[in-house]
Design an enzyme around this catalytic site. Structure first.
Site, short mmCIF file in Angstrom:
data_model
loop_
_atom_site.label_atom_id
_atom_site.label_comp_id
_atom_site.label_asym_id
_atom_site.label_seq_id
_atom_site.Cartn_x
_atom_site.Cartn_y
_atom_site.Cartn_z
N HIS A 93 0.86 -1.19 0.00
CA HIS A 93 0.00 0.00 0.00
C HIS A 93 0.89 1.23 0.00
O HIS A 93 1.56 1.51 0.99
CB HIS A 93 -0.92 0.00 1.22
CG HIS A 93 -1.87 -1.16 1.22
ND1 HIS A 93 -3.09 -1.11 0.59
CD2 HIS A 93 -1.76 -2.42 1.73
CE1 HIS A 93 -3.71 -2.29 0.73
NE2 HIS A 93 -2.91 -3.10 1.41
N ARG A 134 -0.25 4.29 -0.57
CA ARG A 134 -1.06 5.37 0.03
C ARG A 134 -1.23 6.63 -0.81
O ARG A 134 -1.87 7.57 -0.38
CB ARG A 134 -0.51 5.77 1.40
CG ARG A 134 -0.37 4.64 2.40
CD ARG A 134 -1.68 3.98 2.70
NE ARG A 134 -1.61 3.14 3.91
CZ ARG A 134 -2.46 2.16 4.15
NH1 ARG A 134 -3.43 1.88 3.29
NH2 ARG A 134 -2.38 1.44 5.24
N ASP A 184 -8.70 -5.16 -2.72
CA ASP A 184 -8.02 -5.32 -1.42
C ASP A 184 -8.49 -4.32 -0.37
O ASP A 184 -8.64 -3.14 -0.62
CB ASP A 184 -6.51 -5.21 -1.56
CG ASP A 184 -5.83 -5.57 -0.25
OD1 ASP A 184 -6.05 -6.69 0.22
OD2 ASP A 184 -5.14 -4.72 0.32
N ASP A 209 2.12 -7.06 2.49
CA ASP A 209 0.95 -6.27 2.85
C ASP A 209 1.40 -5.02 3.62
O ASP A 209 0.79 -4.64 4.62
CB ASP A 209 -0.07 -7.09 3.65
CG ASP A 209 -1.44 -6.43 3.70
OD1 ASP A 209 -1.60 -5.34 3.11
OD2 ASP A 209 -2.35 -6.99 4.35
ZN LIG Z 1 -3.59 -5.15 1.74
#
Ligand SMILES: [Zn+2]
Length: 433
Positions: A79, A81, A179, A304
């Site tokens: 991620h 962001r 996700d 993740d």
């Molecule tokens: Zn994730």
């Protein structure tokens, strides 16, 4: 500029290599791999005795004595962001974090604001990534518009962004995923999967509740005939389902993350830095995850990587957001827990972190092939240190591994023959245990 890496242990799962040798990189491409016969030494002389030097011709020499030379690591689940949450992480800081962790390719999830669900946002993320340090960023597009679970996102538009090349690595997106949430509507899921199949995209499933949705999505993927990849698998029950589906020959793959094979629910103790989704599980699940990494039911280790601001993570446990950072600890934690203990062979770990994830998204990475782009990490596996948030390049300091003693310092990360990260010698010495 050419780059010579000498005296390292070359660990390359695709070529079945675990042998001492040198690597010659010219014009961004691996030109030669020279393996030593018994007792033979490198033909590349280290005249100055330095770990790293540039000679008069401008060529770089990296002495990898005692270190591993591996294909650049590939992370399927990050991620970044940006756009929308740059106070947590942005593409530049996320790519620095990736490089420090030995990653040369990372896939970024679409739950940004706005969501990565159309050509415009995909182009924006891709062009911002080109301004970063050189780590390759591949977008994963949303399954539905604004991740609302109703209308399919514009997969064709996102795919076409940027290039007409037929290589997956040059496409706008490398897969689709919702996700962060599960698409509830089965008809929407089936339509999305059929479209993914048509376009040759991997469908990344965020399964919640895990085992129940794994079972549902396996059935839907089978009906649609699409390739399905399960994100952050953490439970024995879902592993059993995936193992069974693989036995039946379905095109299914799955990833887990380092916290799911190292920590249990007993470790949480209301620490917001150990709060993530799916949550940490019991010892039986942890054991099942480890076994599945060994037998290949779990194909890949992803991170993740989910950075949050310190203020968000210092809220009381119940109010703190889910997610932990992982790019800068993934190799060291995995190596320490799985290889140092003798559970996995070096090639087995590197496969889970490079060749396997590259294969899942269909990119020609994750191996040291002569004539292919030089995406490489050089890692000092003997170096022991304590994980400290102050060292992170990521804006997110929310790691569940802070204070943990680990082995495995990434010394150098190379993308397309260019060095994108090199550990500062003084800093490394200071941190040594
Ligand atoms: Zn994730």
């Amino acid at each position: 500029m050419n780059l010579f890496i000498s005296n390292g242990l070359i660990v390359d799962p695709e070529n079945g290599l675990e042998a001492m040798g040198d690597l010659v990189i010219e014009d961004g491409v691996i030109r030669d791999i020279r393996l030593y016969r018994n007792q033979e030494k490198s033909s590349i002389k280290n005249v100055t005795g330095d770990d790293y030097r540039i000679d008069e011709q401008g060529n770089a020499h990296l002495d990898a004595r005692g270190k591993w030379i591996v294909p650049g690591l590939v992370d399927l689940h990050v991620h970044l962001r940006e756009p929308g949450f740059e106070y947590k992480e942005d593409i530049v800081s996320g790519c620095m974090s990736a490089a420090r962790g030995g990653f040369t390719t990372i896939c970024c999830m679409p739950n940004t604001n706005p969501v990565i669900d159309n050509a415009y946002i995909t182009l924006m993320v891709n062009s911002r990534a080109k301004e970063a340090n050189g780590v390759q960023v591949l977008c994963i597009g949303a399954v539905t518009k604004a991740q609302e679970g109703k209308e399919l996102a514009d997969y064709e538009g996102m795919l076409r962004v940027g290039s007409h090349s037929s290589h997956m690595i040059d496409r706008g997106i490398c897969g689709i995923s919702e996700d962060g949430k599960t698409v509830e509507d089965c008809e929407v899921m089936l339509a999305a999967m059929k479209k993914a199949k048509e376009l040759g995209l991997t469908f990344f499933s965020h399964a919640e509740p895990e085992a129940e949705i794994v079972e549902r999505d396996l059935a839907l993927a089978e009906a649609a005939g699409c390739r399905i990849h399960f994100c952050h698998i953490s439970e024995k029950r879902s592993i059993d389902l995936i193992r069974e589906a693989k036995k039946r020959g379905l095109p299914v793959t799955a990833e887990t993350a380092p916290h799911y094979f190292t920590l249990t629910s007993n470790d949480v103790k209301e620490d917001p830095n150990k709060k993530m989704n799916p949550p940490l599980r019991g010892p039986e699940d942890v054991e099942a995850v480890r076994k599945a990494l060994k037998d290949g039911t779990l194909d890949a280790i992803a991170t993740d990587h989910a950075p949050h601001h310190e203020k968000e993570k210092s809220r009381p446990f119940a109010e703190a957001p889910n997610g932990v950072v992982g790019l800068e600890t993934s190799f060291a934690v995995s190596y320490t827990e799985l290889v140092k203990t003798g559970f996995l062979k070096p090639v087995e770990l590197i496969r889970r972190m490079s060749a396997a994830p590259a294969g899942i998204i269909g990119i020609e990475r994750g191996s040291l092939w002569i004539g292919k782009p030089a995406d490489i990490a050089v890692i000092d596996v003997a170096r022991e240190y304590v994980v400290s948030a102050e060292d992170f390049e990521s804006k997110g300091k929310n790691s569940p591994f802070i204070g943990r003693k680990v082995y495995g310092q990434v010394e150098c990360t190379i993308v397309g023959g260019s060095i994108v990260w090199r550990a500062d010698r003084e800093e490394v010495r200071k941190r040594a245990v």
